[in-house]
Design a protein around this motif. Structure first.
Motif, PDB file in Angstrom:
ATOM      1  N   TYR A   1      11.732 -14.579  23.577  1.00 44.24           N
ATOM      2  CA  TYR A   1      12.315 -13.382  24.165  1.00 44.24           C
ATOM      3  C   TYR A   1      12.858 -13.692  25.553  1.00 44.24           C
ATOM      4  O   TYR A   1      12.229 -14.382  26.350  1.00 44.24           O
ATOM      5  CB  TYR A   1      11.257 -12.268  24.261  1.00 44.24           C
ATOM      6  N   GLU A   2      14.040 -13.174  25.816  1.00 40.50           N
ATOM      7  CA  GLU A   2      14.652 -13.279  27.133  1.00 40.50           C
ATOM      8  C   GLU A   2      15.349 -11.958  27.417  1.00 40.50           C
ATOM      9  O   GLU A   2      16.399 -11.655  26.843  1.00 40.50           O
ATOM     10  CB  GLU A   2      15.644 -14.444  27.216  1.00 40.50           C
ATOM     11  N   GLY A   3      14.716 -11.162  28.288  1.00 43.59           N
ATOM     12  CA  GLY A   3      15.257  -9.836  28.529  1.00 43.59           C
ATOM     13  C   GLY A   3      15.161  -9.000  27.263  1.00 43.59           C
ATOM     14  O   GLY A   3      14.105  -8.890  26.642  1.00 43.59           O
ATOM     15  N   ARG A   4      16.273  -8.427  26.859  1.00 42.73           N
ATOM     16  CA  ARG A   4      16.313  -7.589  25.655  1.00 42.73           C
ATOM     17  C   ARG A   4      16.833  -8.350  24.443  1.00 42.73           C
ATOM     18  O   ARG A   4      17.129  -7.754  23.406  1.00 42.73           O
ATOM     19  CB  ARG A   4      17.190  -6.346  25.907  1.00 42.73           C
ATOM     20  N   LEU A   5      16.954  -9.666  24.559  1.00 41.63           N
ATOM     21  CA  LEU A   5      17.432 -10.492  23.455  1.00 41.63           C
ATOM     22  C   LEU A   5      16.269 -11.228  22.809  1.00 41.63           C
ATOM     23  O   LEU A   5      15.500 -11.915  23.500  1.00 41.63           O
ATOM     24  CB  LEU A   5      18.476 -11.495  23.940  1.00 41.63           C
ATOM     25  N   THR A   6      16.144 -11.089  21.508  1.00 41.07           N
ATOM     26  CA  THR A   6      15.143 -11.828  20.738  1.00 41.07           C
ATOM     27  C   THR A   6      15.840 -12.930  19.957  1.00 41.07           C
ATOM     28  O   THR A   6      16.803 -12.666  19.236  1.00 41.07           O
ATOM     29  CB  THR A   6      14.400 -10.898  19.757  1.00 41.07           C
ATOM     30  N   THR A   7      15.369 -14.149  20.106  1.00 43.49           N
ATOM     31  CA  THR A   7      15.923 -15.294  19.387  1.00 43.49           C
ATOM     32  C   THR A   7      14.908 -15.760  18.358  1.00 43.49           C
ATOM     33  O   THR A   7      13.762 -16.048  18.707  1.00 43.49           O
ATOM     34  CB  THR A   7      16.253 -16.445  20.350  1.00 43.49           C
ATOM     35  N   ARG A   8      15.331 -15.826  17.114  1.00 43.81           N
ATOM     36  CA  ARG A   8      14.458 -16.320  16.039  1.00 43.81           C
ATOM     37  C   ARG A   8      14.911 -17.713  15.632  1.00 43.81           C
ATOM     38  O   ARG A   8      16.077 -17.933  15.301  1.00 43.81           O
ATOM     39  CB  ARG A   8      14.500 -15.371  14.842  1.00 43.81           C
ATOM     40  N   ARG A   9      13.970 -18.642  15.632  1.00 42.39           N
ATOM     41  CA  ARG A   9      14.248 -20.025  15.237  1.00 42.39           C
ATOM     42  C   ARG A   9      13.530 -20.314  13.928  1.00 42.39           C
ATOM     43  O   ARG A   9      12.319 -20.118  13.825  1.00 42.39           O
ATOM     44  CB  ARG A   9      13.775 -20.979  16.338  1.00 42.39           C
ATOM     45  N   ILE A  10      14.293 -20.788  12.964  1.00 41.96           N
ATOM     46  CA  ILE A  10      13.759 -21.107  11.645  1.00 41.96           C
ATOM     47  C   ILE A  10      14.080 -22.568  11.346  1.00 41.96           C
ATOM     48  O   ILE A  10      15.247 -22.964  11.308  1.00 41.96           O
ATOM     49  CB  ILE A  10      14.350 -20.201  10.554  1.00 41.96           C
ATOM     50  N   TRP A  11      13.025 -23.363  11.154  1.00 39.91           N
ATOM     51  CA  TRP A  11      13.196 -24.770  10.826  1.00 39.91           C
ATOM     52  C   TRP A  11      13.162 -24.947   9.307  1.00 39.91           C
ATOM     53  O   TRP A  11      12.290 -24.399   8.633  1.00 39.91           O
ATOM     54  CB  TRP A  11      12.090 -25.618  11.456  1.00 39.91           C
ATOM     55  N   LEU A  12      14.123 -25.708   8.797  1.00 34.63           N
ATOM     56  CA  LEU A  12      14.244 -25.966   7.368  1.00 34.63           C
ATOM     57  C   LEU A  12      14.220 -27.467   7.101  1.00 34.63           C
ATOM     58  O   LEU A  12      14.604 -28.273   7.956  1.00 34.63           O
ATOM     59  CB  LEU A  12      15.564 -25.390   6.818  1.00 34.63           C
ATOM     60  N   TYR A  13      13.786 -27.813   5.886  1.00 37.36           N
ATOM     61  CA  TYR A  13      13.835 -29.213   5.452  1.00 37.36           C
ATOM     62  C   TYR A  13      14.516 -29.266   4.091  1.00 37.36           C
ATOM     63  O   TYR A  13      14.090 -28.610   3.131  1.00 37.36           O
ATOM     64  CB  TYR A  13      12.429 -29.814   5.348  1.00 37.36           C
ATOM     65  N   GLY A  14      15.599 -30.042   4.000  1.00 35.91           N
ATOM     66  CA  GLY A  14      16.320 -30.195   2.738  1.00 35.91           C
ATOM     67  C   GLY A  14      15.591 -31.170   1.831  1.00 35.91           C
ATOM     68  O   GLY A  14      15.542 -32.365   2.131  1.00 35.91           O
ATOM     69  N   THR A  15      15.037 -30.667   0.752  1.00 39.24           N
ATOM     70  CA  THR A  15      14.236 -31.524  -0.126  1.00 39.24           C
ATOM     71  C   THR A  15      15.085 -32.565  -0.844  1.00 39.24           C
ATOM     72  O   THR A  15      14.560 -33.580  -1.306  1.00 39.24           O
ATOM     73  CB  THR A  15      13.486 -30.667  -1.156  1.00 39.24           C
TER      74      THR A  15
END
Length: 351
Positions: A173-187
């Protein structure tokens, strides 16, 4: 910087900033279509580049004044850094602004802060010089410099279809901005990738992929040397539970991978790594480390006050036995995000 400060990760600029700028230039994510006037779009891009150059030049003067007067002047507090960061926002370089704001917290990060401040200033100077000489850089490195400054970019190349295992998901969270980070692995490809989504005005990001699931989807990479970020394209069936796990390595190789990543992107704080057959062990004074089960090397665990519960889940999952842990490895330690038991078992989120 202490963990109490703003956490910087491997991504660059929030999508809302990039999208607005991209639409203003007639392209990029969220653009409605091709620009009506390519010449006008080019002039806007040139004007923005000129503003960025002016901001970078001003920041160089600010850093030179700091070093000329001595680092003790940095103890004045957040005010001067906030003012400088605001000037970088005016220069349309939000990436620079974010890094400048973090400098204000370094002096309160505990013993050894002058060395840490000097390191951060050196990285800022390197980024400034990269922009001022970006026309002479290889295209991949120039793209990395642009993204670190906060200039908009769009995915490039044909989409790649893969079966992506969702490794981890967390919000910052930074101020009113929410950042979602999603890590993926290509099988199938063996590639680790990062997907970003955003929620402004207190809203939760729309994209929500459950950890431990597998989705069949297309992805397109963003430009830049060592860039891990991708944009998801067409998704096919809904994500399904998966027993798959990413291949892992030991602490020594994890540190080496981070070092190799820095060659492509010197401003990268962490690098995604999966550790296999490690055991969480106390390291004194409330700190922990992930050590090889057979003895030998270990990585210090980096935790903040908000992630202590995840550390205890990791310790409980292990119970002294080896586990597999996915997380982010950097120069301040290893941040565990997801873990699996040695035998059969589902992924356990730690963040």
């Amino acid at each position: 910087m202490s963990d109490a400060g703003v956490r910087r990760t491997t991504d660059q600029v929030p999508a809302p900033v990039s999208d607005v700028a991209a639409r203003a230039a007639g392209g990029g994510p969220g653009a409605a279509g091709p620009p009506a006037d390519p010449g006008a779009a080019r002039r806007r891009a040139e004007q923005r580049a000129a503003r960025v150059t002016a901001g970078v030049t001003e920041l160089e003067r600010r850093l030179a004044d700091l070093l000329r007067g001595g680092l003790a002047a940095a103890e004045e507090g957040y005010g001067p850094w906030e003012e400088t960061a605001a000037r970088m926002v005016d220069a349309q370089a939000p990436g620079l602004a974010a890094r400048v704001r973090e400098l204000g917290a370094v002096t309160a990060s505990g013993p050894g802060w002058p060395a840490r401040l000097l390191e951060e200033c050196a990285l800022l100077h390197l980024l400034d010089r990269g922009w001022l000489r970006h026309e002479d850089l290889p295209e991949a490195l120039a793209a990395t410099v642009r993204s670190r400054l906060g200039l908009p970019s769009s995915p490039v190349g044909p989409p790649v279809r893969d079966r992506w295992l969702v490794l981890a998901r967390y919000d910052t969270y930074e101020g009113r901005l929410t950042t979602r980070r999603i890590w993926l692995y290509g099988t199938e490809s063996g590639r680790t990738a990062l997907v970003l989504s955003y929620g402004g005005g207190g809203r939760v990001p729309e994209l929500s992929l459950p950890v431990g699931r597998e989705l069949d989807a297309e992805a397109m990479a963003y430009p830049g040397a060592g860039q891990l970020r991708v944009a998801l394209g067409e998704r096919f069936p809904d994500p399904v539970p998966s027993a798959a796990r990413p291949p892992g390595c030991g602490p020594a190789e994890a540190a080496a991978r981070y070092g190799e990543a820095l060659r492509d992107d010197p401003w990268q704080e962490t690098y995604p790594v999966t550790l296999c057959r490690v055991v969480p062990v106390p390291a004194g004074e409330g700190s922990w480390q992930l050590a090889e089960a057979e003895g030998g090397l270990a990585l210090p665990v980096r935790t903040s006050a908000g992630s202590r519960s995840g550390l205890w889940r990791l310790v409980a999952l292990s119970g002294g036995a080896p586990v597999t842990v996915f997380g982010e490895c950097g120069h301040r330690g290893f941040t565990p995000l997801t873990a699996w038991p040695e035998g059969p078992g589902e992924a356990v989120t730690l963040c």
